[in-house]
Design a protein around this motif. Structure first.
Motif, PDB file in Angstrom:
ATOM      1  N   PRO A  34       0.793  -1.224   0.000  1.00 25.85           N
ATOM      2  CA  PRO A  34       0.000   0.000   0.000  1.00 25.85           C
ATOM      3  C   PRO A  34       0.826   1.275   0.000  1.00 25.85           C
ATOM      4  O   PRO A  34       0.378   2.298  -0.479  1.00 25.85           O
ATOM      5  CB  PRO A  34      -0.821  -0.103   1.289  1.00 25.85           C
ATOM      6  CG  PRO A  34      -0.143  -1.148   2.113  1.00 25.85           C
ATOM      7  CD  PRO A  34       0.582  -2.047   1.170  1.00 25.85           C
ATOM      8  N   ASP A  35       2.064   1.233   0.507  1.00 27.54           N
ATOM      9  CA  ASP A  35       2.832   2.463   0.632  1.00 27.54           C
ATOM     10  C   ASP A  35       3.798   2.713  -0.508  1.00 27.54           C
ATOM     11  O   ASP A  35       4.417   3.761  -0.573  1.00 27.54           O
ATOM     12  CB  ASP A  35       3.636   2.462   1.944  1.00 27.54           C
ATOM     13  CG  ASP A  35       2.702   2.427   3.117  1.00 27.54           C
ATOM     14  OD1 ASP A  35       3.027   1.761   4.097  1.00 27.54           O
ATOM     15  OD2 ASP A  35       1.638   3.058   3.022  1.00 27.54           O
ATOM     16  N   SER A  36       3.973   1.710  -1.389  1.00 26.50           N
ATOM     17  CA  SER A  36       4.991   1.904  -2.417  1.00 26.50           C
ATOM     18  C   SER A  36       4.449   2.749  -3.565  1.00 26.50           C
ATOM     19  O   SER A  36       3.314   2.595  -3.981  1.00 26.50           O
ATOM     20  CB  SER A  36       5.508   0.569  -2.927  1.00 26.50           C
ATOM     21  OG  SER A  36       4.462  -0.299  -3.160  1.00 26.50           O
ATOM     22  N   PRO A  37       5.262   3.669  -4.086  1.00 31.07           N
ATOM     23  CA  PRO A  37       4.811   4.507  -5.199  1.00 31.07           C
ATOM     24  C   PRO A  37       4.756   3.699  -6.485  1.00 31.07           C
ATOM     25  O   PRO A  37       5.394   2.667  -6.604  1.00 31.07           O
ATOM     26  CB  PRO A  37       5.898   5.573  -5.283  1.00 31.07           C
ATOM     27  CG  PRO A  37       7.120   4.899  -4.737  1.00 31.07           C
ATOM     28  CD  PRO A  37       6.648   3.917  -3.706  1.00 31.07           C
ATOM     29  N   ASN A  38       4.006   4.174  -7.438  1.00 34.43           N
ATOM     30  CA  ASN A  38       3.998   3.521  -8.752  1.00 34.43           C
ATOM     31  C   ASN A  38       5.331   3.735  -9.445  1.00 34.43           C
ATOM     32  O   ASN A  38       6.067   4.655  -9.132  1.00 34.43           O
ATOM     33  CB  ASN A  38       2.895   4.122  -9.621  1.00 34.43           C
ATOM     34  CG  ASN A  38       1.545   3.595  -9.226  1.00 34.43           C
ATOM     35  OD1 ASN A  38       1.338   2.392  -9.168  1.00 34.43           O
ATOM     36  ND2 ASN A  38       0.640   4.490  -8.920  1.00 34.43           N
ATOM     37  N   ALA A  39       5.595   2.874 -10.418  1.00 34.91           N
ATOM     38  CA  ALA A  39       6.817   3.039 -11.209  1.00 34.91           C
ATOM     39  C   ALA A  39       6.796   4.426 -11.863  1.00 34.91           C
ATOM     40  O   ALA A  39       5.813   4.786 -12.500  1.00 34.91           O
ATOM     41  CB  ALA A  39       6.877   1.946 -12.269  1.00 34.91           C
ATOM     42  N   PRO A  40       7.877   5.202 -11.690  1.00 34.81           N
ATOM     43  CA  PRO A  40       7.875   6.592 -12.200  1.00 34.81           C
ATOM     44  C   PRO A  40       8.176   6.676 -13.694  1.00 34.81           C
ATOM     45  O   PRO A  40       9.188   7.249 -14.109  1.00 34.81           O
ATOM     46  CB  PRO A  40       8.977   7.253 -11.371  1.00 34.81           C
ATOM     47  CG  PRO A  40       9.945   6.137 -11.098  1.00 34.81           C
ATOM     48  CD  PRO A  40       9.111   4.875 -10.963  1.00 34.81           C
ATOM     49  N   VAL A  41       7.284   6.111 -14.500  1.00 32.65           N
ATOM     50  CA  VAL A  41       7.487   6.120 -15.961  1.00 32.65           C
ATOM     51  C   VAL A  41       7.203   7.530 -16.495  1.00 32.65           C
ATOM     52  O   VAL A  41       6.114   8.050 -16.275  1.00 32.65           O
ATOM     53  CB  VAL A  41       6.543   5.112 -16.654  1.00 32.65           C
ATOM     54  CG1 VAL A  41       6.717   5.168 -18.167  1.00 32.65           C
ATOM     55  CG2 VAL A  41       6.787   3.704 -16.141  1.00 32.65           C
ATOM     56  N   PRO A  42       8.173   8.154 -17.166  1.00 29.58           N
ATOM     57  CA  PRO A  42       7.920   9.507 -17.692  1.00 29.58           C
ATOM     58  C   PRO A  42       6.884   9.473 -18.810  1.00 29.58           C
ATOM     59  O   PRO A  42       7.020   8.683 -19.747  1.00 29.58           O
ATOM     60  CB  PRO A  42       9.289   9.965 -18.217  1.00 29.58           C
ATOM     61  CG  PRO A  42      10.135   8.738 -18.321  1.00 29.58           C
ATOM     62  CD  PRO A  42       9.527   7.653 -17.481  1.00 29.58           C
ATOM     63  N   ALA A  43       5.864  10.299 -18.703  1.00 30.41           N
ATOM     64  CA  ALA A  43       4.800  10.308 -19.716  1.00 30.41           C
ATOM     65  C   ALA A  43       5.372  10.751 -21.061  1.00 30.41           C
ATOM     66  O   ALA A  43       6.174  11.680 -21.123  1.00 30.41           O
ATOM     67  CB  ALA A  43       3.682  11.251 -19.282  1.00 30.41           C
ATOM     68  N   GLY A  44       4.975  10.057 -22.096  1.00 31.72           N
ATOM     69  CA  GLY A  44       5.361  10.459 -23.452  1.00 31.72           C
ATOM     70  C   GLY A  44       6.819  10.255 -23.786  1.00 31.72           C
ATOM     71  O   GLY A  44       7.322  10.855 -24.747  1.00 31.72           O
ATOM     72  N   ALA A  45       7.535   9.425 -23.025  1.00 34.30           N
ATOM     73  CA  ALA A  45       8.959   9.187 -23.322  1.00 34.30           C
ATOM     74  C   ALA A  45       9.108   8.613 -24.729  1.00 34.30           C
ATOM     75  O   ALA A  45       8.318   7.780 -25.157  1.00 34.30           O
ATOM     76  CB  ALA A  45       9.553   8.233 -22.293  1.00 34.30           C
TER      77      ALA A  45
END
Ligand code: URA
Length: 218
Positions: free
Chosen positions: A12-23
């Motif tokens: 529950p506490d882990s952030p989503n994978a920080p995929v850059p939008a539109g890479a």
């Protein structure tokens, strides 16, 4: 059609994978993935091991997760399994330098045994947490064929019902317009109990890769 699993982080506490939008370049994805904490595996790993290969690759090869060597070097399939993969690709007539090689999970999961770090298979939560990176790699590269090597990659892209031993070599059409196929993992050759079993596994890997080469040459 390929079964799509939702990409939920591992806890529950882990952030989503920080995929850059539109890479638009793998290098941009790799830079962002270096800081990924979407599951807990980053804590015990040396670094994120992102995919490697030209942005215009027609084929993506997907393994399970980096091993001990890959974790230290920071590149996929550079250890013993990578050497088996190189042999199989050569026998199948595929130039590794023209493929993009990556893993379903981009951090090394391991447990200590004495001073050694022993590979531990990633769980469903790790595969799911890492899935946005694989999706982003596929979106940027726009491959013609994605090859899953072993059960973890096949599970990630072809669903849990897919059995590599039974279904390897089949081509499945994905929503993105590319084909997905699966074969045995190069490590299965290293783990084989004797020379005959080793040869049998190698034959499967080479034949399945040769089918990919034939498809690309059509
Ligand atoms: N096994 C994998 O699945 N991937 C690697 O990068 C190395 C070994």
């Amino acid at each position: 059609m390929v079964a799509r699993e939702s990409c939920v982080p591992d806890g529950p506490d882990s952030p989503n994978a920080p995929v850059p939008a539109g890479a638009r370049r793998v290098a941009d994805l790799a830079a962002a993935a270096a800081n990924c904490q979407a599951c807990e595996l980053w804590r015990d790993a040396t670094q994120t091991v992102f995919g490697d290969g030209p942005d215009r690759s027609r084929v993506i090869l997907v393994g399970e997760q980096p091993g001990d060597d890959e974790d230290r070097v920071g590149e996929p399939f550079v250890g013993p399994a990578g050497r088996v993969l190189d042999q199989a690709l050569e026998a199948a007539g595929i130039d590794r330098r023209q493929t993009y090689v990556t893993n379903a999970v981009k951090h090394f999961r391991w447990e200590a045994r004495g001073k050694r770090r022993i590979h531990k298979r990633p769980g469903v939560g790790h595969i799911r947490a890492c899935r946005p990176w694989l999706d982003a790699e596929i979106a940027v590269l726009g491959p013609e064929v994605v090859v899953c090597m072993g059960a973890t990659a096949a599970q990630a892209l072809l669903g849990r019902e897919f059995r590599v031993t039974r279904d390897h070599g089949q081509f499945v059409e994905a929503e993105g317009g590319y084909l997905v196929t699966a074969t045995v993992h190069p490590s299965s050759i290293l783990r084989a109990s004797d020379a005959d079993a080793r040869q049998a596994q190698m034959d499967v890997l080479v034949n399945d890769l040769a089918a990919v080469a034939a498809y690309l040459a059509r």
